[in-house]
Scaffold this active site. Structure first.
Site, PDB file in Angstrom:
ATOM      1  CG  HIS A   1      -1.873   1.186   1.213  1.00 30.97           C
ATOM      2  ND1 HIS A   1      -3.099   1.139   0.593  1.00 30.97           N
ATOM      3  CD2 HIS A   1      -1.761   2.435   1.732  1.00 30.97           C
ATOM      4  CE1 HIS A   1      -3.711   2.297   0.731  1.00 30.97           C
ATOM      5  NE2 HIS A   1      -2.912   3.103   1.415  1.00 30.97           N
ATOM      6  CB  CYS A   2       1.948   3.438  -2.708  1.00 25.70           C
ATOM      7  SG  CYS A   2       3.083   4.824  -3.008  1.00 25.70           S
ATOM      8  CB  VAL A   3       1.926   6.362   2.429  1.00 26.90           C
ATOM      9  CG1 VAL A   3       1.405   7.595   3.150  1.00 26.90           C
ATOM     10  CG2 VAL A   3       1.851   5.146   3.339  1.00 26.90           C
TER      11      VAL A   3
ATOM     12  N   GLY B   1      -1.651   6.971  -2.157  1.00 24.61           N
ATOM     13  CA  GLY B   1      -2.942   6.845  -1.511  1.00 24.61           C
ATOM     14  C   GLY B   1      -3.733   5.649  -2.001  1.00 24.61           C
ATOM     15  CB  THR B   2      -4.197   3.654  -4.490  1.00 30.74           C
ATOM     16  OG1 THR B   2      -4.972   2.526  -4.912  1.00 30.74           O
ATOM     17  CG2 THR B   2      -3.003   3.783  -5.413  1.00 30.74           C
TER      18      THR B   2
END
Length: 344
Positions: free
Chosen positions: A191-193, A196-197
C-alpha cells in the site's frame, strides 16, 4: 456575548463544511482528505524544486532562449511525471470484489442464454437472488467463483482456509486483504502512502513507469542545481544556502528513488511482489518452497512481457505451480541452460 459569537461561528463553519462535503465528497472522508492533501503537497514540492532553479539561474534562462528544445524536453518530462502520478493513483490495483463480480456476471449471462435456448418463452422465470453482506448474488453464481479459484490451488485445499475473514471472499493465489483500503487486492505488492492506493496487478506497471519518470526528473533537476552552484557559488550566499538545502533534498530523494526502481525491477524480472518477498514465511502457499526458488518465475523475458503487455485485464490469475514445476525451478542453472535460454 463571547459564547454567542462562538456558537454563531461554529454554526457558520458547520454549514460551510456541509456545503463543501456536498459539492466535494472527498472532503467528508478523513482518509481521502489526507490523501488529497498529500497529493497537493507533492505537486507543490515539484513546482518549488523546479521553479527555484529557473528563478535563480540566469544562465539557464539564456540557454532556454538559445536552445528552447532543452527546456521543452524538461517541461514535458515534468508534466508527464505528474500526469503519471495521478493516473497511477487513480487506477484500480485489481480488487478481488471487482473480479468476482465480473466473473459472476459473465457466468450469469451464460446461464441465462443457455436457459433461454432450452425453455420456451412462456416458462421463463426470474432468477432467485440472495443477499450476503448487503450485496446481492445470484444463487447459482456463488459456485462460479469458487470453482475458478479452487482450480488454481492444489487438490485437497480447503476453501474455508482461503476465505478472507474481512471480505468473506475466497482469495485467489497472490492476493491479500489491504487494511488501508479495506479490500482484497490481486497480486498485492504494497500500500503506497504517497499514491494513496494499493499497488497490485492492475497498476503495478504504471507504478514502475512513474518511479522511472520520477527518477529521471529528479536526476535532471539535481544536475541543474549542481550546474548553478558551480557557476554562482560566491555571488549570493543566501541563494547558495537555499540551493544547497534543496539539492540535499533532491539527493536524498534520488537515492531513495534509484533503490526503489532497482528493487521493483528485480521483482518484475523474477515475477515476485514486495509482500511475497518480505513475508515469504508467513504466506501459506510459500511456506514449503525453498528460499531461492521463485514459484511464479517464467523466465526474465516472459516475465517482462507479461508485466508490460499481459496486464490489459486485471482478471488474470496465476495458478500455483505443481511439485514437478517447483522441482524444475529449483534445479541450478548450467552453461547448457544459459545457451538454451532457460533463464529467459
Amino acid at each position: 456575548m463571547g459564547v454567542s459569537c462562538g456558537s454563531n461561528f461554529r454554526d457558520t463553519w458547520d454549514r460551510t463544511s456541509d456545503r463543501c462535503s456536498r459539492f466535494f465528497p472527498c472532503f467528508s472522508d478523513p482518509a481521502r482528505r489526507s490523501a488529497l492533501t498529500l497529493k497537493l503537497a507533492l505537486v507543490v514540492l515539484h513546482l518549488v524544486l523546479a521553479g527555484v532553479i529557473f528563478l535563480f539561474d540566469n544562465d539557464l534562462i539564456v540557454k532556454t532562449k538559445q536552445e528552447p528544445w532543452y527546456t521543452a524536453i524538461y517541461v514535458v518530462l515534468f508534466v508527464a511525471t505528474l500526469i503519471q502520478y495521478f493516473v497511477t493513483s487513480g487506477t484500480s490495483p485489481g480488487y478481488v470484489f471487482d473480479v468476482q463480480r465480473a466473473i459472476d456476471e459473465r457466468d450469469a449471462a451464460a446461464r441465462r442464454a443457455s436457459f433461454a435456448s432450452i425453455q420456451p418463452a412462456s416458462s421463463k422465470n426470474d432468477s432467485v437472488s440472495i443477499t450476503v453482506d448487503a450485496r446481492n448474488y445470484n444463487r447459482g453464481n456463488a459456485t462460479a467463483w469458487t470453482k475458478l479459484v479452487m482450480d488454481l490451488y492444489p487438490p485437497g485445499t480447503s476453501a474455508r482456509n482461503l476465505t478472507c475473514p474481512y471480505c468473506h471472499f475466497i482469495q485467489p493465489p497472490r492476493s491479500k486483504h489491504c487494511h488501508d483500503c479495506d479490500k482484497c487486492v490481486l497480486q498485492f505488492d504494497h500500500h503506497c502512502v504517497w499514491l494513496g492506493t494499493c499497488i497490485g496487478q492492475g497498476n503495478h506497471c504504471r507504478f514502475w513507469w512513474y518511479i522511472c519518470e520520477e527518477t529521471a526528473l529528479c536526476l535532471w533537476t539535481s544536475i541543474l542545481y549542481i550546474g548553478y552552484l558551480k557557476s554562482n557559488i560566491s555571488k549570493a550566499w543566501w541563494a547558495d544556502i537555499i540551493m544547497i538545502l534543496l539539492l540535499a533534498t533532491l539527493s536524498i530523494s534520488l537515492i531513495f528513488l534509484l533503490l526503489l526502481l532497482l528493487f521493483h525491477s528485480y521483482l518484475i524480472m523474477t515475477n515476485q511482489t514486495t509482500y511475497e518477498l518480505v513475508r515469504r514465511r508467513r504466506i501459506v502457499y510459500m511456506r514449503g518452497i525453498p528460499e531461492r526458488v521463485y514459484p511464479f518465475h517464467k523466465g526474465v523475458c516472459r516475465n517482462l512481457y507479461l508485466f508490460c503487455f499481459g496486464r490489459s485485464s486485471i482478471y488474470r490469475m496465476e495458478a500455483l505451480p505443481t511439485a514437478e514445476e517447483l522441482e524444475e525451478k529449483s534445479r541450478p542453472y548450467t552453461c547448457c541452460d544459459i545457451l538454451s535460454c532457460r533463464c529467459c
